[in-house]
Design a protein around this motif. Structure first.
Motif, short mmCIF file in Angstrom:
data_model
loop_
_atom_site.label_atom_id
_atom_site.label_comp_id
_atom_site.label_asym_id
_atom_site.label_seq_id
_atom_site.Cartn_x
_atom_site.Cartn_y
_atom_site.Cartn_z
N ARG A 65 0.83 -1.20 0.00
CA ARG A 65 0.00 0.00 0.00
C ARG A 65 0.87 1.26 0.00
O ARG A 65 0.54 2.25 -0.66
CB ARG A 65 -0.94 -0.01 1.21
CG ARG A 65 -1.98 -1.12 1.16
CD ARG A 65 -2.92 -1.08 2.34
NE ARG A 65 -3.71 0.15 2.32
CZ ARG A 65 -4.35 0.63 3.37
NH1 ARG A 65 -4.27 0.01 4.54
NH2 ARG A 65 -5.04 1.73 3.28
N ILE A 66 1.97 1.25 0.73
CA ILE A 66 2.90 2.39 0.71
C ILE A 66 3.43 2.60 -0.70
O ILE A 66 3.53 3.73 -1.20
CB ILE A 66 4.05 2.17 1.71
CG1 ILE A 66 3.52 2.25 3.15
CG2 ILE A 66 5.15 3.20 1.50
CD1 ILE A 66 4.54 1.82 4.20
N ASN A 67 3.76 1.51 -1.38
CA ASN A 67 4.26 1.61 -2.75
C ASN A 67 3.20 2.20 -3.68
O ASN A 67 3.53 3.00 -4.57
CB ASN A 67 4.68 0.23 -3.24
CG ASN A 67 5.35 0.27 -4.60
OD1 ASN A 67 6.39 0.89 -4.76
ND2 ASN A 67 4.75 -0.38 -5.58
N LEU A 68 1.95 1.82 -3.49
CA LEU A 68 0.87 2.38 -4.31
C LEU A 68 0.78 3.89 -4.13
O LEU A 68 0.63 4.64 -5.11
CB LEU A 68 -0.47 1.73 -3.94
CG LEU A 68 -0.67 0.27 -4.30
CD1 LEU A 68 -2.01 -0.22 -3.76
CD2 LEU A 68 -0.61 0.06 -5.81
N VAL A 69 0.85 4.35 -2.89
CA VAL A 69 0.75 5.79 -2.62
C VAL A 69 1.94 6.55 -3.20
O VAL A 69 1.80 7.64 -3.75
CB VAL A 69 0.62 6.04 -1.10
CG1 VAL A 69 0.75 7.53 -0.79
CG2 VAL A 69 -0.71 5.51 -0.59
N PRO B 48 9.13 -3.30 -1.61
CA PRO B 48 9.30 -3.94 -2.92
C PRO B 48 8.45 -3.25 -4.00
O PRO B 48 7.35 -2.76 -3.72
CB PRO B 48 8.83 -5.37 -2.69
CG PRO B 48 8.90 -5.58 -1.21
CD PRO B 48 8.61 -4.25 -0.61
N ALA B 49 8.97 -3.22 -5.20
CA ALA B 49 8.23 -2.63 -6.33
C ALA B 49 7.03 -3.49 -6.71
O ALA B 49 6.03 -2.98 -7.21
CB ALA B 49 9.16 -2.44 -7.52
N GLU B 50 7.13 -4.79 -6.48
CA GLU B 50 6.04 -5.71 -6.77
C GLU B 50 5.59 -6.36 -5.46
O GLU B 50 6.38 -6.50 -4.53
CB GLU B 50 6.49 -6.79 -7.76
CG GLU B 50 6.91 -6.24 -9.12
CD GLU B 50 5.75 -5.57 -9.84
OE1 GLU B 50 4.59 -6.01 -9.63
OE2 GLU B 50 6.00 -4.64 -10.62
N PRO B 51 4.31 -6.74 -5.38
CA PRO B 51 3.82 -7.31 -4.12
C PRO B 51 4.48 -8.64 -3.79
O PRO B 51 4.74 -9.46 -4.67
CB PRO B 51 2.32 -7.48 -4.37
CG PRO B 51 2.19 -7.56 -5.86
CD PRO B 51 3.26 -6.68 -6.41
N VAL B 52 4.76 -8.83 -2.52
CA VAL B 52 5.23 -10.11 -2.00
C VAL B 52 4.31 -10.49 -0.86
O VAL B 52 3.69 -9.63 -0.23
CB VAL B 52 6.69 -10.03 -1.52
CG1 VAL B 52 7.63 -9.72 -2.68
CG2 VAL B 52 6.86 -8.99 -0.41
#
Length: 252
Positions: free
Chosen positions: A72-76, A142-146
């Motif tokens: 979610r942090i990456n999305l924001v 991470p740039a992609e979800p894990v």
């Protein structure tokens, strides 16, 4: 195209010297931030978000919970403030605008606004789950979800570092609701932007304002439970409506 502005709204906004804005998920959604449940896509589709956002989930599986919040942090981080966020920042240059938001992102701040209260906390206000100390060290996003990701360790006590959001069953941040309530009590205008009006105690703030004789305006493209409890209903989005209102009061 913005909807036509209610002349009474323009008059209220032009005269207001103390404006309190109560913003919700609809405002961030216009920037591309998925709402709480809409963020459940791809890897996270099989998880119920209400079961991840609890102290019990953190205690049972902190690596799973932190992986979801890192996503979610990456999305924001990947989106920008929209025209509505920027309009509020410009409005604050000519009058007092206080923002109490239910959103856990930092889009208001990135647009240039000071936020009085993050009622449900902030994704990036990290803190130790054990000793509560704020944490500003590096974390892996991470740039992609894990599906699993180890939380950072607190340098003071070696406890796990958690997101600074309010989980189900937790109290609001100390003083946040009181600050928001004070801001609606002494406002000349309260603007409710993009919130469903379903989540309490934040949903009670418009009623507190009206109980003190403060006019309340709802800005939302759809009907909500707030709609019947405000003075003016404004059917538009924040990104269209707020810049139009700012332009209108500049010449009012």
């Amino acid at each position: 195209m913005a909807a036509p502005l209610n002349p009474a709204l323009v008059e209220l906004a032009a005269a207001a010297r103390r404006v309190t804005v109560l913003s919700g998920a609809g405002m961030s959604a216009e920037s591309g931030v998925p709402t709480f449940r809409a963020a459940q896509s791809g890897l996270w589709e099989r998880f119920d978000p209400t079961m991840l956002a609890t102290p019990q989930a953190w205690e049972a599986d902190p690596e799973l919970v932190w992986a979801w919040y890192a996503w979610r942090i990456n999305l924001v981080r990947g989106v920008e403030p929209n025209a509505g966020h920027r309009a509020l920042a410009r409005w604050a240059e000519r009058t007092q605008v206080r923002i109490a938001t239910q959103n856990v992102d930092d889009l208001h701040e990135r647009a240039g606004s000071d936020v009085l209260a993050h009622l449900h906390g902030s994704l990036t206000a990290l803190r130790c789950a054990d000793c509560e100390r704020p944490f500003d060290g590096p974390v892996e996003i991470p740039a992609e979800p894990v599906e699993r990701l180890a939380p950072a360790a607190c340098p003071a006590c070696d406890g796990r570092v958690r997101p600074g959001v309010v989980w189900f069953g937790e109290m609001l941040p100390q003083g946040a609701f009181d600050a928001a309530a004070d801001a609606v009590f002494d406002a000349d205008l309260v603007l409710v932007v993009g919130t469903s009006g379903l989540v309490y105690p934040a949903a009670s703030l418009p009623d507190l304002a009206r109980g003190h004789g403060v006019p309340v305006v709802e800005l939302n493209p759809e009907d909500t439970p707030v709609s019947e409890r405000v003075d003016i209903v404004w059917r538009d989005t924040a990104a269209r409506g707020l810049p139009a209102l700012l332009a209108a009061i500049a010449v009012a």
